[in-house]
Every structure is written in C-alpha cells, then in structure tokens.
Design a protein around this motif. Structure first.
Motif, short mmCIF file in Angstrom:
data_model
loop_
_atom_site.label_atom_id
_atom_site.label_comp_id
_atom_site.label_asym_id
_atom_site.label_seq_id
_atom_site.Cartn_x
_atom_site.Cartn_y
_atom_site.Cartn_z
N ASP A 63 12.11 -44.79 39.93
CA ASP A 63 10.76 -44.77 39.36
C ASP A 63 10.82 -45.07 37.85
N TYR A 64 11.78 -44.42 37.20
CA TYR A 64 11.90 -44.58 35.75
C TYR A 64 12.28 -46.02 35.38
N SER A 68 5.86 -48.41 35.69
CA SER A 68 5.30 -48.33 34.34
C SER A 68 5.30 -46.87 33.88
N PRO A 69 5.28 -46.63 32.55
CA PRO A 69 5.28 -45.24 32.06
C PRO A 69 4.11 -44.43 32.60
N GLY A 70 2.96 -45.05 32.79
CA GLY A 70 1.82 -44.32 33.30
C GLY A 70 2.03 -43.81 34.71
N TYR A 72 5.42 -43.49 36.30
CA TYR A 72 6.59 -42.61 36.48
C TYR A 72 6.42 -41.27 35.75
N SER A 73 5.53 -41.26 34.75
CA SER A 73 5.30 -39.97 34.08
C SER A 73 4.64 -38.96 35.02
N LEU A 74 4.02 -39.45 36.08
CA LEU A 74 3.43 -38.57 37.09
C LEU A 74 4.26 -38.49 38.37
N SER A 75 4.88 -39.62 38.78
CA SER A 75 5.63 -39.63 40.05
C SER A 75 6.91 -38.80 39.96
N ILE A 76 7.60 -38.87 38.81
CA ILE A 76 8.85 -38.11 38.68
C ILE A 76 8.59 -36.60 38.76
N PRO A 77 7.58 -36.05 38.08
CA PRO A 77 7.30 -34.62 38.26
C PRO A 77 6.97 -34.24 39.71
N GLN A 128 -3.20 -46.34 39.14
CA GLN A 128 -2.77 -47.01 37.91
C GLN A 128 -2.71 -48.54 38.09
#
Length: 464
Positions: A63-64, A68-70, A72-77, A128
């Motif tokens: 994911d990282y 996109s940051p928008g 993976y900033s949600l998928s990783i958590p 997103q």
C-alpha cells in the motif's frame, strides 16, 4: 464419546449407514465430533495466524509503495490496527487454550473482520478516486475456506456476508449496474467453489473421525477381550477345581465305614457339587458360544409358567440350601415371544445370583404385564449394589464386593450371559438397587396375545 465399546460401535455404524450429507451427526456423536474438530483446528492456528500477520504486513508495505498518500494513510491503519490485532488475539486465545465455546466464535470473527477490512480498504480507495481491483476478496475467500479450515456452513455464511458488504459498498458508491453484476457473479462463483471444496473437506473429515472412533472401539474391545481371556483362564482353573476337589474328598469318604445317614448326607453333598459343576461348565459354554456368535435365539411363543415348572425344583433346592425364602408371583397363562431355553437360562442365572450373592433372606420372582410387554422381576432384600458397580456387574468375571455365602461363588459369568442373551433377543433389561435396600433385576419381553390370555387378562391366577 464415552460408554461401553459395543454401544459406541453400534452408534457409529448406525451413523455411517444413515449417512451425513447434511454434515450433521446424531447429538452425542456431533458433540464428540465438534470437540475433535476443535482439537484438529488448533493444530493449524499458529501457522494460519502467522501467515495472516505476514500477509497483512506485506500488503501494508505494498500500500505504501503503490498507493497515493491519501489512500495508504487510511488503508495501512485498517490493516495494522484492525485486522492484525484480531489475528493476534486469536493467536493469544490459542496459546491460552480458550475453550471451544469461546475460541470458535473468535476464530470465525477473525475471518469476517479480515474480509470486511478488505472491503473497507476498497471503499477508501474508491472514495479517493483510486481504482483498486476487487480480486483481493478472492484471496480472502480462499484463505478462509482452505487455509483456516472453516466448516462448510460457517465459511459459506461469512463469505456471503463479505460479498454482500462489498456489493452494498459498490452500490452506494454509484457503481454501474452492469459492472456490479459482473463483479458479483465472479465473487459468488468464487464463494460457491470454496463452499464445494469446504463441503468435500468436512465430509472427508467427518468420515475419518467415524473411522478413527471405530478403530478405537476395536482396540478397546480387543484389549478387554484379552484381559477377559486372562481372567477366564485364572477363574476357570480355580473355580472348576473347587467342586472337583469336593467330589474327590466325598468319594473317598464313601469308601469308609459310614452309617446310612452319613452316606445319604454325602450323597446329597456330592449331588450339590455335581449341580454346581454343571452350572459352571454350562456358563462357560454359554459365554463361549455367545462371544463367538455361534448361538442365536430360536424364536417361539413361550408360556413362561411352563418354563418355571422346569426350573423351579432346582432353584427351590438351591434357595433352601442357602436359607433363602423363594417366592413366585407369576401368572399361569402369560405368553411371550422368546427362546424357551434361553428364557429358562436367564431366569436361573438371575435367581441363582439373588440367592447366592445378594446377602438377603428372601427372593421374589414376579411377572407384570406392561402394555405390549411382560416385565419379569427378580427382587431380593439383600445388601444392594453401589451405583458405581451397577454399570460393571454385567461384565464377564465381575463378582463385585458382596461376600458369598460359601466358596462356591461361581466365576462371575451369570449376569454377563443374561445380558448377552437379552441383547441377542433385543429385549431391554436393567437393575434397580441402592446400598442396604436390596436389588431388583428386570427384563421385558414381547407379549403374545392368545384367546385364553385375552379372556383372562384381568383375572390371571397366581402361581405361587
């Protein structure tokens, strides 16, 4: 599953004959299988949990690297803070050996949460405006059905819930109906294929469980038979020598200078020893034939008052010698469907057991009409039988703790023969007893109605 091996084996064979295409056994077997399934599932939990954690970590790194940051900033958590802790909790429950009732719901919930977390990540990506493929759900379904080893019903239900959640998410995101139908078809097809595989896997697992249980019953029966043979040799050698030794002594005494009264007394003792020896040999032959299946009931309509007339003199002589008051309360015209010789043998063994081993002073034999059956009861006022021993007294060579009236106590085969004969005739039997309150051994045989018994059913004379 606990119980006598022959009962468990009969239950297992009946289940195999009935089949289990619905993946359900009869209640007692089902409970045993569920425990067996839980134990086998525990063997794979560490590997499944570690694999799932590894996959989630790899996908978090992907994911990282790819999103996109928008996104993976949600998928990783979601992967690391929702799915991974659930898997870790399952591993912890395994290490703490949670009971089946708590562990299996957690194990199933881990699969559901893992699948819904993938749906949540797809929703995040679509929100997103990032086009993420839905094939990740196929990996979840394969993981649940084949790696986790979920049961057919649980795996199918939870997989459909994940697919429905995904379809609902896509519908809410405004997915075109034709694309939604296309994706739904492939997802449902994947669940269907996994369900078929899960059904085949569970069916084979259940059959292997039944075969393993049958093998265990055979092992227990073989060990028990081996022990019985050892007891048989020891008991037969000891108990057959007793009457033979008595006969030898009395025969030697007959050659001495004795008056007529002493000779009569010796003759009676010799006759009693011969009768006892005859009972021992008869019991040995009976248990041998029944064990080998060489003896089968010869069915007939038996007037049981006639059967009692055949055995009554011998039993009353035995009762008098033991100082026991033997009473009879049996209708003259009762008829049952049975083997006449076996019925006499059964009653003789029960009455001899009551007179010799009960420790009582009175024994009553009675027959009572109970609907379509006649119930025979042999009651004594002896010391009674401890509840723990009641499940063992019908085993070969078991004598219990009661002290016999003399050394001619037999080999502990009488009640075993009774049980085997009644099982062959498919007749129920049992014992009602308590310490200090005597015992009642009972059996039931199918009644046969005749014109005479029908007319006299309400006023049958008593044979006393």
């Amino acid at each position: 599953m606990a119980g006598p091996p022959e009962r468990d084996e009969a239950r297992l064979k009946a289940q195999i004959a009935e089949g289990f295409r619905r993946l359900k056994f009869e209640p007692r077997l089902e409970a045993a299988y569920q425990q067996h399934y839980y134990e086998s599932l525990r063997d794979r939990v560490p590997w499944v949990a570690l694999s799932a954690l590894l996959f989630f970590l790899i996908y978090a790194l992907m994911d990282y690297a790819a999103l996109s940051p928008g996104v993976y900033s949600l998928s990783i958590p979601v992967r690391l803070l929702v799915a991974c802790p659930t898997v870790a909790l399952t591993l912890y429950a395994h290490m703490r050996y949670w009971p089946r009732e708590r562990f299996l719901p957690l194990y199933s919930a881990t699969y559901l949460i893992g699948g819904l977390s993938v749906v949540a990540i797809l929703w995040i990506a679509h929100s997103q405006k990032f086009d993420m493929p839905y094939e990740g759900l196929f990996i979840v379904v394969i993981f649940g059905f084949f790696l986790m080893g979920l049961s057919f019903r649980t795996g199918t239900l939870l997989s459909l819930m994940i697919v429905v959640a995904y379809m609902g998410m896509e519908l809410g995101m405004g997915r075109r109906p034709e694309m939604l139908a296309y994706e739904g078809f492939f997802l449902v097809t994947g669940v269907a294929a996994g369900s078929v595989g899960a059904w085949l896997q569970e069916f084979a697992h259940r059959r292997a469980f039944l075969d393993a249980c049958l093998l265990e019953c055979a092992r227990i029966r073989t060990e028990r038979d081996s022990q019985a043979k050892t007891r048989f040799i020891a008991a037969a050698g000891h108990d057959l020598r007793q009457p033979l030794h008595s006969l030898a002594l009395m025969a030697s005494a007959m050659g001495e200078d004795l008056d007529s009264d002493e000779r009569v007394m010796l003759a009676r003792r010799m006759d009693a020893a011969v009768q006892h020896l005859n009972r021992l040999i008869g019991n040995l032959l009976d248990v041998s034939r029944l064990s080998l299946g060489a003896s089968q009931p010869e069915w007939d309509n038996v007037r049981f008052a006639d059967s009692l007339e055949h055995i009554r003199p011998e039993l009353e002589a035995l009762a008098n010698a033991q100082g026991v008051d033997l009473q009879w309360q049996v209708p003259q015209d009762g008829v049952v469907r049975a083997d006449a010789v076996w019925l006499e043998r059964i009653l003789v063994n029960l009455v001899v057991n009551a007179c010799v081993h009960s420790g009582g002073t009175a024994v009553r034999v009675q027959a009572l009409r109970r609907g379509p059956r006649w119930r025979f009861e042999v009651q004594d006022n002896g010391v009674g039988i401890d509840p723990v021993q009641q499940s063992q007294i019908f085993r070969e060579f078991y004598r219990g703790d009661a002290v016999p009236r003399d050394s001619d106590s037999g080999m502990g085969l009488g009640l075993s023969i009774v049980r085997r004969m009644l099982m062959a005739m498919e007749a129920p039997m049992g014992v009602i007893s308590a310490k200090g309150q005597g015992s009642t051994f009972w059996l039931e045989l199918q009644a046969v109605s005749t014109p005479e018994t029908t007319e006299k059913q309400d006023s049958l004379p008593i044979f006393v």
